[in-house]
Design a protein around this motif. Structure first.
Motif, PDB file in Angstrom:
ATOM      1  N   PHE A   1      64.324  25.141  49.938  1.00 35.21           N
ATOM      2  CA  PHE A   1      64.457  24.826  51.271  1.00 35.21           C
ATOM      3  C   PHE A   1      64.674  26.378  51.838  1.00 35.21           C
ATOM      4  N   ASP A   2      65.340  27.199  51.056  1.00 38.44           N
ATOM      5  CA  ASP A   2      65.548  28.444  51.289  1.00 38.44           C
ATOM      6  C   ASP A   2      65.046  29.627  50.194  1.00 38.44           C
ATOM      7  N   PRO A   3      63.810  29.995  50.258  1.00 39.51           N
ATOM      8  CA  PRO A   3      63.637  30.896  49.089  1.00 39.51           C
ATOM      9  C   PRO A   3      64.010  32.314  49.089  1.00 39.51           C
ATOM     10  N   ALA A   4      64.676  32.768  50.170  1.00 40.79           N
ATOM     11  CA  ALA A   4      65.350  34.054  50.383  1.00 40.79           C
ATOM     12  C   ALA A   4      66.725  33.772  50.064  1.00 40.79           C
ATOM     13  N   ASN A   5      67.468  32.848  49.495  1.00 35.71           N
ATOM     14  CA  ASN A   5      68.793  32.457  49.120  1.00 35.71           C
ATOM     15  C   ASN A   5      69.115  33.336  47.969  1.00 35.71           C
ATOM     16  N   ALA A   6      69.689  34.295  47.998  1.00 33.87           N
ATOM     17  CA  ALA A   6      70.160  35.271  46.852  1.00 33.87           C
ATOM     18  C   ALA A   6      70.811  34.929  45.879  1.00 33.87           C
ATOM     19  N   ASP A   7      72.033  34.297  46.401  1.00 33.89           N
ATOM     20  CA  ASP A   7      72.762  33.741  45.671  1.00 33.89           C
ATOM     21  C   ASP A   7      72.581  32.397  44.843  1.00 33.89           C
ATOM     22  N   ALA A   8      71.611  31.570  45.418  1.00 34.15           N
ATOM     23  CA  ALA A   8      70.684  30.709  44.507  1.00 34.15           C
ATOM     24  C   ALA A   8      69.757  31.268  43.650  1.00 34.15           C
ATOM     25  N   SER A   9      69.142  32.475  43.973  1.00 36.19           N
ATOM     26  CA  SER A   9      68.350  32.831  42.923  1.00 36.19           C
ATOM     27  C   SER A   9      69.170  33.682  41.728  1.00 36.19           C
TER      28      SER A   9
END
Length: 185
Positions: free
Chosen positions: A133-141
């Motif tokens: 949903f949010d490829p730019a989510n740094a925390d999830a990455s």
């Protein structure tokens, strides 16, 4: 001609009422939405301030009116997690994701909960959904890379970081995980 006149006179009050409603309703709906958002923000502050009983009371009232309000369900899950009631917290987070499949906060909370419960496979699955949903989510990455690294899934870990580099500015911690993955490989 009389029928046409009769139809107009019968419809005329309905048209006037419809127009009046159209003029009045949007501000009422907008006010209700604003009030709901403000209430949920207030509940979040109560949870942060550890005023859990008051927050629970507010959430119960909200969910009585709107039982599938995803943000309220997510907040209830957070509240239960703070109370140490992890199984109930998971249930609320899952209900929140069913109510709004793309609610990133609930999915991140599930990922954290699964990490706490030593369920890295479930955590990784939720983190992947967040990134879909949010490829730019740094925390999830970062968290996904770390989970994969901790499981010895080095190629997947490297792939996550390489993909993250394409959609965001990567942080030092995620680069450290990448370096560790290359060293271990």
């Amino acid at each position: 001609m009389l029928d046409a006149q009769l139809n107009f006179t019968v419809r005329h009050p309905a048209i006037v009422l419809t127009l009046l409603y159209a003029l009045i309703a949007p501000p009422i709906v907008a006010t209700q939405v604003k009030t709901s958002v403000e209430r949920l923000e207030s509940v979040a502050k109560l949870i942060s301030a550890n005023k859990l009983a008051e927050a629970e009371q507010q959430l119960t009232q909200i969910l009585r009116v709107v039982p599938n309000e995803a943000t309220a369900l997510n907040l209830f899950g957070t509240l239960r997690a703070k109370q140490g009631r992890m199984k109930e917290a998971e249930g609320f987070f899952l209900r929140a994701t069913r109510a709004d499949n793309s609610l990133i906060g609930a999915r991140m909370n599930l990922a954290y909960l699964y990490l706490l419960n030593n369920e890295p496979v479930k955590s990784a699955a939720e983190l992947r959904k967040v990134l879909s949903f949010d490829p730019a989510n740094a925390d999830a990455s970062y968290r996904l890379a770390w989970v994969l690294f901790s499981q010895g899934r080095l190629d997947e870990c490297i792939s996550v970081v390489e993909k993250a580099k394409q959609s965001q500015t990567v942080s030092g911690p995620i680069l450290a995980v990448l370096g560790d993955a290359y060293l271990r490989k």
